[in-house]
Design a protein around this motif. Structure first.
Motif, PDB file in Angstrom:
ATOM      1  N   MET A 262      -0.015  -5.239   5.149  1.00 38.29           N
ATOM      2  CA  MET A 262       1.193  -6.023   5.157  1.00 38.29           C
ATOM      3  C   MET A 262       2.529  -5.097   5.230  1.00 38.29           C
ATOM      4  SD  MET A 262       0.543  -8.711   6.137  1.00 38.29           S
ATOM      5  CE  MET A 262       1.980  -9.577   5.816  1.00 38.29           C
ATOM      6  N   ARG A 263       2.469  -3.938   4.405  1.00 31.48           N
ATOM      7  CA  ARG A 263       3.538  -2.721   4.094  1.00 31.48           C
ATOM      8  C   ARG A 263       3.744  -2.328   5.450  1.00 31.48           C
ATOM      9  NH1 ARG A 263       2.111   1.821   0.363  1.00 31.48           N
ATOM     10  NH2 ARG A 263       4.131   2.206   1.157  1.00 31.48           N
ATOM     11  N   GLY A 264       2.716  -2.104   6.248  1.00 32.69           N
ATOM     12  CA  GLY A 264       2.970  -1.395   7.554  1.00 32.69           C
ATOM     13  C   GLY A 264       3.542  -2.704   8.378  1.00 32.69           C
ATOM     14  N   PHE A 265       3.074  -3.865   8.494  1.00 29.96           N
ATOM     15  CA  PHE A 265       3.965  -4.917   9.201  1.00 29.96           C
ATOM     16  C   PHE A 265       5.317  -4.802   8.774  1.00 29.96           C
ATOM     17  CE2 PHE A 265       5.177  -9.375   9.448  1.00 29.96           C
ATOM     18  CZ  PHE A 265       5.237  -9.403  10.588  1.00 29.96           C
ATOM     19  N   ASN A 266       5.793  -4.819   7.530  1.00 30.49           N
ATOM     20  CA  ASN A 266       7.128  -5.220   7.194  1.00 30.49           C
ATOM     21  C   ASN A 266       7.966  -3.864   7.480  1.00 30.49           C
ATOM     22  OD1 ASN A 266       6.467  -7.507   5.736  1.00 30.49           O
ATOM     23  ND2 ASN A 266       6.074  -6.415   3.674  1.00 30.49           N
ATOM     24  N   ILE A 267       7.211  -2.707   7.653  1.00 33.40           N
ATOM     25  CA  ILE A 267       8.004  -1.404   8.157  1.00 33.40           C
ATOM     26  C   ILE A 267       8.279  -1.890   9.675  1.00 33.40           C
ATOM     27  CG2 ILE A 267       7.894   1.033   8.822  1.00 33.40           C
ATOM     28  CD1 ILE A 267       6.255   1.250   6.076  1.00 33.40           C
ATOM     29  N   PHE A 268       7.501  -2.264  10.408  1.00 33.86           N
ATOM     30  CA  PHE A 268       7.512  -2.365  11.916  1.00 33.86           C
ATOM     31  C   PHE A 268       8.485  -3.733  11.927  1.00 33.86           C
ATOM     32  CE2 PHE A 268       6.243  -5.359  15.248  1.00 33.86           C
ATOM     33  CZ  PHE A 268       6.461  -4.613  16.451  1.00 33.86           C
ATOM     34  N   ALA A 269       8.477  -4.709  11.125  1.00 25.71           N
ATOM     35  CA  ALA A 269       9.564  -5.694  11.085  1.00 25.71           C
ATOM     36  C   ALA A 269      11.004  -5.234  10.989  1.00 25.71           C
ATOM     37  CB  ALA A 269       8.917  -6.941  10.384  1.00 25.71           C
ATOM     38  N   LYS A 270      11.021  -4.586  10.055  1.00 27.38           N
ATOM     39  CA  LYS A 270      12.509  -4.051   9.777  1.00 27.38           C
ATOM     40  C   LYS A 270      13.005  -3.252  11.038  1.00 27.38           C
ATOM     41  CE  LYS A 270      15.084  -1.501   6.261  1.00 27.38           C
ATOM     42  NZ  LYS A 270      15.159  -0.875   5.057  1.00 27.38           N
ATOM     43  N   ALA A 271      12.062  -2.379  11.695  1.00 25.28           N
ATOM     44  CA  ALA A 271      12.786  -1.773  13.030  1.00 25.28           C
ATOM     45  C   ALA A 271      12.629  -2.574  14.208  1.00 25.28           C
ATOM     46  CB  ALA A 271      11.671  -0.491  13.243  1.00 25.28           C
ATOM     47  N   HIS A 272      11.757  -3.475  14.151  1.00 30.28           N
ATOM     48  CA  HIS A 272      11.727  -4.326  15.447  1.00 30.28           C
ATOM     49  C   HIS A 272      11.626  -5.905  14.960  1.00 30.28           C
ATOM     50  CE1 HIS A 272      10.811  -0.534  17.550  1.00 30.28           C
ATOM     51  NE2 HIS A 272       9.876  -0.269  16.457  1.00 30.28           N
TER      52      HIS A 272
ATOM     53  N   ASP B  81     -11.225  -3.973  -5.287  1.00 33.90           N
ATOM     54  CA  ASP B  81     -10.493  -2.987  -4.804  1.00 33.90           C
ATOM     55  C   ASP B  81     -10.206  -2.893  -3.234  1.00 33.90           C
ATOM     56  OD1 ASP B  81     -13.095  -2.458  -4.058  1.00 33.90           O
ATOM     57  OD2 ASP B  81     -13.383  -1.045  -5.575  1.00 33.90           O
ATOM     58  N   ALA B  82     -11.119  -3.007  -2.676  1.00 31.06           N
ATOM     59  CA  ALA B  82     -10.927  -2.597  -0.997  1.00 31.06           C
ATOM     60  C   ALA B  82     -10.034  -3.616  -0.396  1.00 31.06           C
ATOM     61  CB  ALA B  82     -12.394  -2.565  -0.316  1.00 31.06           C
ATOM     62  N   CYS B  83     -10.320  -4.936  -0.603  1.00 32.68           N
ATOM     63  CA  CYS B  83      -9.276  -6.055   0.182  1.00 32.68           C
ATOM     64  C   CYS B  83      -7.947  -5.950  -0.203  1.00 32.68           C
ATOM     65  CB  CYS B  83     -10.092  -7.343  -0.167  1.00 32.68           C
ATOM     66  SG  CYS B  83     -11.692  -7.516   0.569  1.00 32.68           S
ATOM     67  N   PRO B  84      -7.684  -5.783  -1.629  1.00 32.92           N
ATOM     68  CA  PRO B  84      -6.221  -5.882  -2.017  1.00 32.92           C
ATOM     69  C   PRO B  84      -5.772  -4.374  -1.289  1.00 32.92           C
ATOM     70  CG  PRO B  84      -7.636  -6.320  -3.836  1.00 32.92           C
ATOM     71  CD  PRO B  84      -8.616  -5.909  -2.758  1.00 32.92           C
ATOM     72  N   LEU B  85      -6.376  -3.367  -1.442  1.00 32.01           N
ATOM     73  CA  LEU B  85      -5.853  -2.178  -0.913  1.00 32.01           C
ATOM     74  C   LEU B  85      -5.548  -2.258   0.513  1.00 32.01           C
ATOM     75  CD1 LEU B  85      -4.725   0.846  -1.178  1.00 32.01           C
ATOM     76  CD2 LEU B  85      -7.177   1.430  -1.012  1.00 32.01           C
TER      77      LEU B  85
ATOM     78  N   GLY C 284      -2.426   4.886   5.887  1.00 33.66           N
ATOM     79  CA  GLY C 284      -1.009   4.483   5.251  1.00 33.66           C
ATOM     80  C   GLY C 284      -0.354   3.425   6.036  1.00 33.66           C
ATOM     81  N   ALA C 285       0.781   2.937   5.284  1.00 32.95           N
ATOM     82  CA  ALA C 285       1.594   1.875   6.058  1.00 32.95           C
ATOM     83  C   ALA C 285       2.249   2.560   7.274  1.00 32.95           C
ATOM     84  CB  ALA C 285       2.630   1.353   4.976  1.00 32.95           C
ATOM     85  N   ASP C 286       2.903   3.787   7.088  1.00 34.05           N
ATOM     86  CA  ASP C 286       3.755   4.124   8.376  1.00 34.05           C
ATOM     87  C   ASP C 286       2.787   4.469   9.563  1.00 34.05           C
ATOM     88  OD1 ASP C 286       5.859   4.626   6.764  1.00 34.05           O
ATOM     89  OD2 ASP C 286       5.472   6.522   6.217  1.00 34.05           O
ATOM     90  N   ALA C 287       1.420   4.633   9.171  1.00 30.44           N
ATOM     91  CA  ALA C 287       0.421   4.767  10.447  1.00 30.44           C
ATOM     92  C   ALA C 287       0.282   3.328  11.064  1.00 30.44           C
ATOM     93  CB  ALA C 287      -0.840   5.568  10.078  1.00 30.44           C
ATOM     94  N   VAL C 288       0.044   2.180  10.318  1.00 36.31           N
ATOM     95  CA  VAL C 288       0.085   0.995  10.747  1.00 36.31           C
ATOM     96  C   VAL C 288       1.138   0.443  11.546  1.00 36.31           C
ATOM     97  CG1 VAL C 288      -0.120  -1.410   9.777  1.00 36.31           C
ATOM     98  CG2 VAL C 288      -1.371   0.406   8.714  1.00 36.31           C
ATOM     99  N   ALA C 289       2.422   0.763  10.823  1.00 40.74           N
ATOM    100  CA  ALA C 289       3.827   0.523  11.646  1.00 40.74           C
ATOM    101  C   ALA C 289       3.820   1.266  12.776  1.00 40.74           C
ATOM    102  CB  ALA C 289       4.977   0.707  10.773  1.00 40.74           C
ATOM    103  N   ALA C 290       3.463   2.614  13.066  1.00 44.06           N
ATOM    104  CA  ALA C 290       3.408   3.282  14.319  1.00 44.06           C
ATOM    105  C   ALA C 290       2.358   2.577  15.508  1.00 44.06           C
ATOM    106  CB  ALA C 290       3.132   4.547  14.034  1.00 44.06           C
TER     107      ALA C 290
END
Length: 208
Positions: A93-103, A83-87, A195-201
């Motif tokens: 990676m979702r956060g990284f992808n959000i960041f990559a799309k913006a930058h 559970d923990a690792c996949p989550l 969450g992913a948005d916080a990671v991207a930020a």
């Protein structure tokens, strides 16, 4: 007969030379003090990160020095984690992808890395297949028990094999996604729990 105004206009008081110089010095000083200071990285000066020698999905040797000049996201876990690792990795990676799309230009300077702390089961092939499920940018690394322990110690990561069960043993370990600077120094822990948005930020805050 011509009448003249009996009132005389007094000249404005003049500042003494010393007072004028003092005022001229204090004005720019006050302006400088009002400017906000740059925020310090939360992990600045922490003893986190160090040399390691591991292998990728193809069995090729990978060392820390290969990432000089690149930002790094480093997470330690294992592929049999239920559970923990996949989550954590999914959010990372979702956060990284959000960041990559913006930058996109900045994202090309960032290398996400997953390092196994279960080398007995996490062969290069297993790690490669597991990380591939999270996207092509995630690099999976493993190695011998000695190599993995050295890497984990360098990043102050706790890990310990748990008791055997009918479904196999679990691993106790730290759940931290480190953001490392291009010079290898620690910057911050990515907030995967928020969450992913916080990671991207958080990435956008430091990666420049």
């Amino acid at each position: 007969m011509t009448y003249r105004n009996s009132r005389t206009v007094k000249p404005a008081p003049r500042l003494s030379l010393g007072l004028a110089l003092a005022v001229s010095f204090l004005m720019p000083l006050a302006a400088c003090q009002q400017q906000p200071q740059a925020e310090r990285p939360p992990l600045e000066g922490a003893a986190i990160g160090g040399p390691f020698t591991l292998v990728d999905k193809d069995g090729k040797t990978v060392t820390r020095d290969q990432f000089k000049g690149e930002w790094r996201i480093v997470y330690f876990g294992y592929t049999f984690c239920p559970d923990a690792c996949p989550l954590d990795v999914q959010t990372m990676m979702r956060g990284f992808n959000i960041f990559a799309k913006a930058h996109p230009d900045l994202a090309r300077k960032v290398q996400p890395i997953f390092i196994s702390i279960d080398p007995a089961r996490d062969t290069p092939k297993v790690v490669g297949e597991w990380t591939g499920a999270f996207g092509p940018r995630l690099l999976g690394l493993t190695g011998t028990a000695e190599q993995v322990n050295k890497a984990a110690d360098a990043f102050a990561v706790y890990h310990k094999r748990g008791a055997d069960t009918a479904g196999g043993y679990l691993m106790d370990h730290s759940r931290i996604s480190y953001l490392m600077a291009p010079d290898g120094k620690p910057i911050s822990m990515l907030p995967t729990d928020k969450g992913a948005d916080a990671v991207a930020a958080e990435l956008a805050k430091w990666v420049k």
